[in-house]
Design a protein around this motif. Structure first.
Motif, PDB file in Angstrom:
ATOM      1  N   LEU A 113       1.553   5.363   3.275  1.00 49.76           N
ATOM      2  CA  LEU A 113       1.560   3.953   2.898  1.00 49.76           C
ATOM      3  C   LEU A 113       2.345   3.118   3.912  1.00 49.76           C
ATOM      4  CD1 LEU A 113       0.496   2.124   0.764  1.00 49.76           C
ATOM      5  CD2 LEU A 113       2.599   2.411  -0.512  1.00 49.76           C
ATOM      6  N   GLY A 114       1.697   2.093   4.422  1.00 49.67           N
ATOM      7  CA  GLY A 114       2.344   1.241   5.414  1.00 49.67           C
ATOM      8  C   GLY A 114       2.279   1.789   6.837  1.00 49.67           C
ATOM      9  N   GLN A 115       1.875   3.052   6.997  1.00 50.96           N
ATOM     10  CA  GLN A 115       1.834   3.671   8.331  1.00 50.96           C
ATOM     11  C   GLN A 115       0.477   4.299   8.583  1.00 50.96           C
ATOM     12  OE1 GLN A 115       4.653   3.106   9.693  1.00 50.96           O
ATOM     13  NE2 GLN A 115       5.819   2.702   7.839  1.00 50.96           N
ATOM     14  N   GLU A 116      -0.563   3.759   7.994  1.00 49.19           N
ATOM     15  CA  GLU A 116      -1.883   4.389   8.089  1.00 49.19           C
ATOM     16  C   GLU A 116      -2.341   4.516   9.534  1.00 49.19           C
ATOM     17  OE1 GLU A 116      -1.152   1.949   6.032  1.00 49.19           O
ATOM     18  OE2 GLU A 116      -1.684   2.541   3.989  1.00 49.19           O
ATOM     19  N   PRO A 119      -5.775   1.293  11.505  1.00 47.64           N
ATOM     20  CA  PRO A 119      -5.791   0.264  10.459  1.00 47.64           C
ATOM     21  C   PRO A 119      -7.183  -0.271  10.122  1.00 47.64           C
ATOM     22  CG  PRO A 119      -4.160  -0.223  12.139  1.00 47.64           C
ATOM     23  CD  PRO A 119      -4.881   0.990  12.603  1.00 47.64           C
ATOM     24  N   TRP A 120      -8.094  -0.276  11.093  1.00 48.57           N
ATOM     25  CA  TRP A 120      -9.403  -0.877  10.807  1.00 48.57           C
ATOM     26  C   TRP A 120     -10.430   0.138  10.383  1.00 48.57           C
ATOM     27  CZ3 TRP A 120      -9.175  -5.749   9.951  1.00 48.57           C
ATOM     28  CH2 TRP A 120      -8.155  -6.484  10.565  1.00 48.57           C
ATOM     29  N   HIS A 121     -10.108   1.396  10.505  1.00 51.26           N
ATOM     30  CA  HIS A 121     -11.030   2.425  10.023  1.00 51.26           C
ATOM     31  C   HIS A 121     -10.182   3.657   9.754  1.00 51.26           C
ATOM     32  CE1 HIS A 121     -15.023   4.279   9.621  1.00 51.26           C
ATOM     33  NE2 HIS A 121     -14.357   5.361   9.917  1.00 51.26           N
ATOM     34  N   LEU A 122      -9.634   3.728   8.544  1.00 49.32           N
ATOM     35  CA  LEU A 122      -8.638   4.749   8.227  1.00 49.32           C
ATOM     36  C   LEU A 122      -9.145   6.140   8.585  1.00 49.32           C
ATOM     37  CD1 LEU A 122      -7.351   3.515   4.763  1.00 49.32           C
ATOM     38  CD2 LEU A 122      -6.459   3.043   7.028  1.00 49.32           C
ATOM     39  N   ASP A 123      -8.309   6.907   9.260  1.00 50.56           N
ATOM     40  CA  ASP A 123      -8.670   8.263   9.641  1.00 50.56           C
ATOM     41  C   ASP A 123      -8.205   9.220   8.549  1.00 50.56           C
ATOM     42  OD1 ASP A 123      -9.207  10.628  10.781  1.00 50.56           O
ATOM     43  OD2 ASP A 123      -8.298  10.180  12.716  1.00 50.56           O
ATOM     44  N   GLU A 124      -9.024   9.341   7.495  1.00 54.96           N
ATOM     45  CA  GLU A 124      -8.602  10.098   6.314  1.00 54.96           C
ATOM     46  C   GLU A 124      -8.383  11.569   6.635  1.00 54.96           C
ATOM     47  OE1 GLU A 124      -7.766   8.936   3.537  1.00 54.96           O
ATOM     48  OE2 GLU A 124      -8.651   6.943   3.388  1.00 54.96           O
TER      49      GLU A 124
END
Ligand SMILES: Nc1ncnc2c1ncn2[C@@H]1O[C@H](COP(=O)(O)OP(=O)(O)OP(=O)(O)O)[C@@H](O)[C@H]1O
Ligand SMILES: [Mg+2]
Lengths: 272, 421
Positions: A113-116, A119-124
């Motif tokens: 959280l807050g450090q994803e 940011p524009w395409h989350l690397d899950e």
């Protein structure tokens, strides 16, 4: 009152030092003129009774509360932290007593959280792998990192909160009662972790009510009482000394209890 | 004493990073996925299930009462009507995600439509500038709500209730004594709101995209997860999903093409929904929205700029409301004092809630605006076909909203007791 101040573990300048920090909540002065120093590679245990101001101090250092007066120096420079993000940017990571997790997000989302990543395409996938690595280091028993935090047990949540604090390679880690809800193995892992973190040259502030844990890892034990400094002890200080400083009297509930038990045993022996 | 070997552990691929815990049942087949779905529903994780069940009931009832209801052309009309309020509902989803509300979206859309009338028709400003102007005003109003909320701690239902009145006043002021401005028939703008239909080949091609997107994303994720030693879902389930999505969408389009076809305006609405869905689920901003809605203090301590999140939500909501008003002026070919009044406000909020976005914050999806508005417009449309007066329509829509909120709070209680937040 007898209190010894052992030499600090390192002669170098402290990473973090506090000078006469006070914090008032309206009429309540939760902290009064607190002085504290943390050096690199040092574990400082913060102990004190309920309501002594330990969590308030940690929150002031985490940018959650702004001190009413006093100054904070980070690596020698005076700093003002206007919000938690300032503290995170400096490299101060915190595990809060109330954990501060979002129950409606899953474990991975909470850790990042807050450090994803991205940011524009989350690397899950990358985040999930990193989350598992962090959790395995802590010997976590978490069924699935895709479950929401609401479905986790108290100890599992605590592990998630600790894992989150390790994410950013901080310079100082503050742990507010990190082992309060943990099992035997997990407590040992957290204490190991604290030692590993110290070896890496990080500073650690650990709050705990468990004197055994404190003695096991701390280089210095700082006692707070009613929002004030009440002595600095080395980990081999006697129990009476510590309890005396925490409760503020040589005649206290703990000493009375020990005395009573001793008396009881003695009288028991006499009667046989 | 001899022990049976632990068959489950033996059967599972032992080395996967995320399958270390033998207590967890994992769904590996299509059947397993279906039973996992039922478990989720029982625990109160309803998703879009209630709204789909509700939709089936509503359509069955209305089709029974009046066969015209399900005729292709009536459904095309329904889609035209959905698009305007649907866009407003999309904005409502944003504020509901934070557990806030905007009660002024109706008036805001009225101001949007009035600005189009005044700027474009009366003042001769180019249409694109008029629309930009309207959206900018929306953004300004939204940021005022956000500032009132974050700086003064004013509950959003109070500030937006005040905004409802103030904006209604602004709308009446803009329209002046005439009270209504007609937009020119035959202009591209009005045609967009009333007539423009996708050509058949476009309408058959577009529904292929979701299937293709699901397939390519699914395959890529699978490969990625495999390469880092994480469990990857079964390919059967993925193909099943793709086939079902494509077949259902193509069938709907084929049916609509029996009538006039798929409106471009509805296409725009769906595009906005898809974009918002991406933003809410796949970006850092969306993650922060969910986090702030769930636990604002935790989000703050994680370093999220909570004020900026509030700002973005309120601004987006007001912009979508204004855009909805602009679209409705095209739909009605007029900017009138009635625009945005009456049930617009309630319908937009009801749509988001009926679609499954929680009033309590932290849970919601852009799709709920689409699903919810179809339910609301189906009821309105069906009752109009039955020649029922608006009095009854209001009462019935109100009842449906009440049911939706009850389902929401019951599901929430159930989630809490099943540990699903
Ligand atoms: N946000 C707040 N507003 C008002 N008073 C507060 C607030 N936070 C803490 N206090 C007060 O400050 C004092 C110190 O609280 P703090 O949480 O720091 O104690 P603690 O040492 O962490 O105790 P515990 O061991 O129970 O965690 C208490 O008297 C508490 O009532
Ligand atoms: Mg505390």
């Amino acid at each position: 009152m007898t209190s010894i101040s052992p030499e600090p573990a390192s002669r170098a300048d402290p990473i973090l030092s506090l000078h006469k920090v006070s914090k008032n909540f309206g009429a309540v002065s939760a902290l009064t003129d607190i002085d504290l120093e943390i050096h690199a590679g040092e574990v400082v245990a913060l102990v004190g009774d309920n309501g002594a101001g330990k969590s308030t101090l940690v929150k002031a250092l985490a940018g959650v509360h702004q001190p009413t007066s006093g100054s904070i120096f980070f690596q020698g420079r005076p700093v003002t932290m206007n919000g938690p993000s300032d503290a995170l940017d400096l490299g101060i990571a915190t595990v809060f007593q109330d954990l501060a997790l979002c129950e409606n997000l899953d474990v991975v989302a909470n850790i990042f959280l807050g450090q994803e990543r991205n940011p524009w395409h989350l690397d899950e996938v990358a985040m999930e792998v990193r989350a598992w690595t962090l959790l395995n280091e802590l010997a976590a028993r978490i069924p699935s990192v895709r479950d929401v935090v609401a479905s986790l047990s108290g100890g599992q949540r605590q592990t998630v909160a600790i894992a989150r604090s390790l994410l950013l390679d901080p310079k100082i880690i503050m742990l507010d009662e990190p082992t309060a809800a943990l099992g035997v193995a997990q407590t040992a892992e957290v204490l190991n972790l604290v030692e590993r973190v110290r070896e890496k040259g990080l500073g650690v502030i650990m709050i705990s009510h468990n004197m055994e844990d404190v003695r096991a890892v701390a280089d210095r034990i700082v006692v707070l009482r009613l929002g004030r400094n009440n002595g600095v002890f080395s980990p081999d200080a006697s129990n009476e000394e510590l309890v005396g400083a925490i409760t503020g009297a040589s005649d206290n509930a703990v000493s009375r209890r020990t005395g009573r038990i001793a008396e009881h045993m003695a009288s028991g022996k006499n009667s046989t | 004493m001899t022990r049976e070997p632990n068959t489950e552990a033996a059967a599972a691929p032992a080395t996967l990073l995320d399958r270390g815990d033998s207590r967890v049942a994992h769904a590996n087949s299509v059947g397993g996925a279906i039973s996992a779905f039922f478990d989720r529903v029982r625990a109160g994780d309803l998703g879009s299930l209630p709204v789909i069940v509700g939709l089936v009931i509503i359509w069955t009832v209305f089709a029974g009462l009046n066969p015209v209801f399900l005729s292709p052309n009536n459904l095309v009309n329904l889609l035209f009507d959905c698009s305007t309020v649907g866009v407003i509902a999309l904005g409502i989803v944003c504020v509901l995600m934070l557990g806030e509300i905007d009660l002024s979206v109706g008036s805001m859309s009225g101001v949007g439509s009035a600005l189009i009338g005044v700027l474009w028709v009366n003042q001769g400003v180019p249409l694109i500038l008029a629309i930009t102007g309207a959206l900018t005003l929306g953004a300004v109003i939204g940021s005022v709500y956000a500032l009132l909320r974050t700086r003064l701690g004013m509950p959003s239902f109070v500030s937006t209730l005040a905004g409802l009145l103030a904006l209604l006043g602004l709308q009446l002021y803009l329209l002046g004594s005439t009270g209504s401005i007609n937009l020119p028939y035959g202009s591209g703008f009005v045609d967009f709101g009333q007539l423009l239909i996708m050509p058949a080949w476009v309408s058959y091609t577009l529904p292929l995209l979701p299937g293709l997107a699901i397939l390519s994303k699914g395959l890529r994720t699978r490969a990625q997860r495999r390469s880092v030693n994480l469990s990857a879902g079964s390919i059967g389930a993925l193909v099943f999903k793709v086939v079902v999505a494509t077949v259902v969408l193509e069938a709907i389009v084929a049916y609509l093409n029996q009538g006039r076809g798929v409106p471009w305006m509805f296409g725009l609405f769906v595009l906005l929904v898809v974009v918002m869905n991406y933003a809410l689920t796949r970006t850092k901003w969306g993650r922060s929205m969910t986090a702030v809605g769930g636990n604002a203090e935790a989000a703050r301590r994680a370093g999220i700029n909570v004020r900026r999140i509030y700002l973005s939500a309120f601004v987006l909501c007001s912009i979508f409301a204004t855009l909805g008003g602009v679209l409705s002026s095209a739909r009605l070919a007029s900017a009138s004092q009635q625009a945005g009044t009456g049930d617009v406000n309630l319908n937009a909020i009801a749509a988001a809630v009926i679609g499954g976005t929680s009033l309590f914050g932290g849970r919601g999806s852009a799709w709920s605006a689409l699903l919810g508005i179809i339910v609301i417009q189906s009821i309105a449309n069906g009752l109009t076909l039955l020649n029922l007066s608006s009095s009854l329509r209001y009462m019935i829509t109100g009842g449906v909203l009440a049911i939706a909120v009850i389902v929401d709070s019951l599901a929430r209680q159930s989630r809490v007791s099943h540990g699903r937040a």
